[in-house]
Design an enzyme around this catalytic site. Structure first.
Site, PDB file in Angstrom:
ATOM      1  N   CYS A  71     -15.631  -6.901  10.467  1.00 21.70           N
ATOM      2  CA  CYS A  71     -16.804  -7.678  10.045  1.00 21.70           C
ATOM      3  C   CYS A  71     -16.333  -9.090   9.687  1.00 21.70           C
ATOM      4  CB  CYS A  71     -17.477  -6.996   8.849  1.00 21.70           C
ATOM      5  SG  CYS A  71     -19.133  -7.637   8.547  1.00 21.70           S
ATOM      6  N   THR A  80      -5.170 -16.756  -0.759  1.00 17.56           N
ATOM      7  CA  THR A  80      -4.108 -16.832   0.249  1.00 17.56           C
ATOM      8  C   THR A  80      -4.256 -15.660   1.219  1.00 17.56           C
ATOM      9  OG1 THR A  80      -2.712 -17.702  -1.526  1.00 17.56           O
ATOM     10  CG2 THR A  80      -1.613 -17.148   0.506  1.00 17.56           C
ATOM     11  N   CYS A 105     -17.753  -1.016  14.978  1.00 16.33           N
ATOM     12  CA  CYS A 105     -17.797  -0.923  13.524  1.00 16.33           C
ATOM     13  C   CYS A 105     -18.202   0.493  13.090  1.00 16.33           C
ATOM     14  CB  CYS A 105     -18.809  -1.929  12.975  1.00 16.33           C
ATOM     15  SG  CYS A 105     -19.018  -1.795  11.192  1.00 16.33           S
ATOM     16  N   CYS A 133     -26.157  -0.620   9.305  1.00 14.47           N
ATOM     17  CA  CYS A 133     -26.087  -2.048   9.003  1.00 14.47           C
ATOM     18  C   CYS A 133     -27.416  -2.744   9.324  1.00 14.47           C
ATOM     19  CB  CYS A 133     -24.956  -2.695   9.800  1.00 14.47           C
ATOM     20  SG  CYS A 133     -24.818  -4.457   9.478  1.00 14.47           S
ATOM     21  N   GLY A 159       1.155 -22.058  -3.349  1.00 21.01           N
ATOM     22  CA  GLY A 159       0.082 -22.885  -3.910  1.00 21.01           C
ATOM     23  C   GLY A 159      -0.560 -22.282  -5.151  1.00 21.01           C
ATOM     24  N   ARG A 169       0.832  -1.207   0.000  1.00 22.74           N
ATOM     25  CA  ARG A 169       0.000   0.000   0.000  1.00 22.74           C
ATOM     26  C   ARG A 169       0.862   1.250   0.000  1.00 22.74           C
ATOM     27  NH1 ARG A 169      -4.974  -1.032   4.198  1.00 22.74           N
ATOM     28  NH2 ARG A 169      -6.113  -2.366   2.737  1.00 22.74           N
ATOM     29  N   CYS A 206     -19.347  -5.594  15.932  1.00 22.35           N
ATOM     30  CA  CYS A 206     -20.289  -4.541  15.536  1.00 22.35           C
ATOM     31  C   CYS A 206     -20.184  -3.292  16.420  1.00 22.35           C
ATOM     32  CB  CYS A 206     -21.717  -5.074  15.567  1.00 22.35           C
ATOM     33  SG  CYS A 206     -21.941  -6.485  14.477  1.00 22.35           S
ATOM     34  N   TYR A 215     -12.399  -9.741 -10.243  1.00 20.36           N
ATOM     35  CA  TYR A 215     -12.075  -9.156  -8.934  1.00 20.36           C
ATOM     36  C   TYR A 215     -10.743  -8.412  -8.985  1.00 20.36           C
ATOM     37  CZ  TYR A 215     -10.438  -8.548  -4.233  1.00 20.36           C
ATOM     38  OH  TYR A 215      -9.928  -7.976  -3.107  1.00 20.36           O
ATOM     39  N   ASP A 227     -14.895  -9.835  -3.364  1.00 25.01           N
ATOM     40  CA  ASP A 227     -14.466 -11.204  -3.057  1.00 25.01           C
ATOM     41  C   ASP A 227     -15.289 -11.706  -1.870  1.00 25.01           C
ATOM     42  OD1 ASP A 227     -13.504  -9.819  -0.923  1.00 25.01           O
ATOM     43  OD2 ASP A 227     -11.444 -10.534  -1.075  1.00 25.01           O
ATOM     44  N   GLU A 240      -2.141  -8.429  -5.389  1.00 18.38           N
ATOM     45  CA  GLU A 240      -3.486  -8.968  -5.632  1.00 18.38           C
ATOM     46  C   GLU A 240      -3.432 -10.381  -6.212  1.00 18.38           C
ATOM     47  OE1 GLU A 240      -6.337  -8.071  -4.652  1.00 18.38           O
ATOM     48  OE2 GLU A 240      -5.795  -6.117  -3.845  1.00 18.38           O
TER      49      GLU A 240
HETATM   50 FE1  SF4 Z   1     -20.383  -6.146   9.942  1.00 21.57          FE
HETATM   51 FE2  SF4 Z   1     -22.620  -4.780  10.190  1.00 21.57          FE
HETATM   52 FE3  SF4 Z   1     -21.412  -5.663  12.357  1.00 21.57          FE
HETATM   53 FE4  SF4 Z   1     -20.317  -3.712  10.931  1.00 21.57          FE
HETATM   54  S1  SF4 Z   1     -22.215  -3.638  12.063  1.00 21.57           S
HETATM   55  S2  SF4 Z   1     -19.267  -5.487  11.780  1.00 21.57           S
HETATM   56  S3  SF4 Z   1     -20.906  -4.293   8.855  1.00 21.57           S
HETATM   57  S4  SF4 Z   1     -22.322  -6.896  10.754  1.00 21.57           S
END
Ligand code: SF4
Length: 368
Positions: free
Chosen positions: A205, A58, A215, A221, A96, A36, A212, A135, A153, A52
């Site tokens: 996630c 992997t 998150c 969500c 692999g 990156r 969550c 992808y 993916d 990628e």
């Molecule tokens: Fe995943 Fe939704 Fe939980 Fe965030 S809030 S970790 S997007 S399930």
């Protein structure tokens, strides 16, 4: 308790605000990965492409040492294009799915020959190159060239299935998940958005016990609001991997060389070296019949136990025979002598041998 709290969430459907929240989180929490670019620095398409391809099937942890090794040895696409294929395959050994290494090498040659050493900048063009599927093309186009393409993916499928509470099972849900992911992809910073989704899927996630509470997109969500995040994505019943079996012949010459054979270029483990083996089929033939397929006439003896290896689509069990043979031993014609070579034992570790054949050699050459 969790369910009550979640029902009180101010739920809004995932959309532009979700993207903003995700990008703000990414600016603070992004993973520091060797391929990156640092914030504000230009992204190097060669590095993105290399990483990628390596990351296909992997994990990041497994890829990092290989990526660093490749980059030190072949720092740009011209160097990689000019490298002998055998060197690339040998450096790849352990990652692999060796067709990826063959395609990597071929792709480098095509980009140098047909594109003056510069990757095309759109997903549509990238996808025409060897080893670059939808992808990978979308990931390179978004990350290296800022095209609003959407790489999807398994990790991103999971995040999207939860964000939108998609209850249709995989794999049938794939196209719907792709469509929903595309609705989120922003015109501005699509590369950071793709990488933010990758980081979210890898660290927050997660498949089991998603975090969550920390998150950045929890308030958008749908799965978290309904308390069903751990159940998603749903999956259809997966067929069991079939079993294939075969015999492998480890021939050790008096001078310490081992007989290896190059596999055909097309097909599984194409172009890699192998211990000469019978075909991999559903039922083992009687040992007498198997020994007729041995690459040379010798006093073969059965090594106790079997070698087990799991490929994506089947499980393989190999029965191994071993023989000590004289230096002037000649090969049978069905061993396909043109594809065979005697390799000193000390060079086995740096040879282009796939993991399954390394297991066969370890099993066949161990002291009894
Ligand atoms: Fe995943 Fe939704 Fe939980 Fe965030 S809030 S970790 S997007 S399930």
């Amino acid at each position: 308790m969790g369910a009550v709290a979640r029902k009180q969430l101010p739920l809004r459907p995932a959309g532009p605000d979700t993207v903003d929240a995700l990008l703000a989180w990414y600016d603070e929490e992004r993973r520091d990965l060797p391929w990156r670019a640092k914030p504000g620095k230009r992204t190097n398409a060669y590095r993105v492409w290399l990483s990628e391809i390596m990351l296909q099937q992997t994990t990041v942890k497994a890829v990092i040492p290989f990526y660093l090794k490749f980059l030190a040895r072949w720092p740009n696409i011209t160097a990689l294009a000019e490298a002998p294929l055998d060197d690339v395959l040998a450096a790849w050994a352990g990652l692999g799915y060796y067709s990826r290494a063959r395609n990597l090498h071929q792709c480098a040659q095509v980009v140098v020959r047909d594109y003056a050493g510069k990757f095309p900048r759109t997903a549509a063009e990238l996808q025409k190159l060897p080893g670059i599927g939808p992808y990978t093309a979308a990931a390179i186009a978004a990350i290296a060239f800022q095209e609003p393409a959407t790489p999807v993916d398994g990790n991103i499928e999971r995040v999207v299935a939860r964000l939108f509470a998609v209850r249709q099972p995989l794999p049938a849900a794939k196209s719907e998940l792709k469509r929903l992911a595309a609705t989120l992809t922003p015109e501005n910073r699509p590369g950071d958005f793709a990488q933010a989704m990758m980081d979210l899927g890898a660290g927050i996630c997660t498949p089991r016990r998603p975090s969550c509470l920390v998150c950045p997109v929890q308030s958008d969500c749908a799965a978290a609001a309904q308390g069903i995040e751990e159940q998603l994505p749903l999956r259809g019943v997966r067929a069991e991997r079939p079993l294939r079996v075969g015999f492998a012949f480890v021939a050790l010459r008096e001078d310490g060389c081992v007989l290896l054979r190059r596999r055909p270029d097309a097909g599984l483990l194409g172009g890699m070296l192998e211990v000469p083996s019978t075909e991999w089929i559903e039922m083992l033939p009687p040992p007498k019949q198997a020994l007729r397929a041995a690459p040379l006439r010798a006093d073969w003896w059965l090594v106790p136990g079997t070698v087990v290896h799991t490929f994506t689509h089947f499980r393989l069990e190999l029965v191994v025979y071993r023989a000590l043979v004289p230096s002037d031993a000649s090969l049978t014609f069905w061993a396909e002598p043109d594809r065979c070579r005697w390799v000193p034992r000390r060079e086995l570790s740096s040879s282009a041998l796939p993991s399954v054949m390394r297991k066969v050699l370890a099993h066949g050459l161990k002291e009894q």
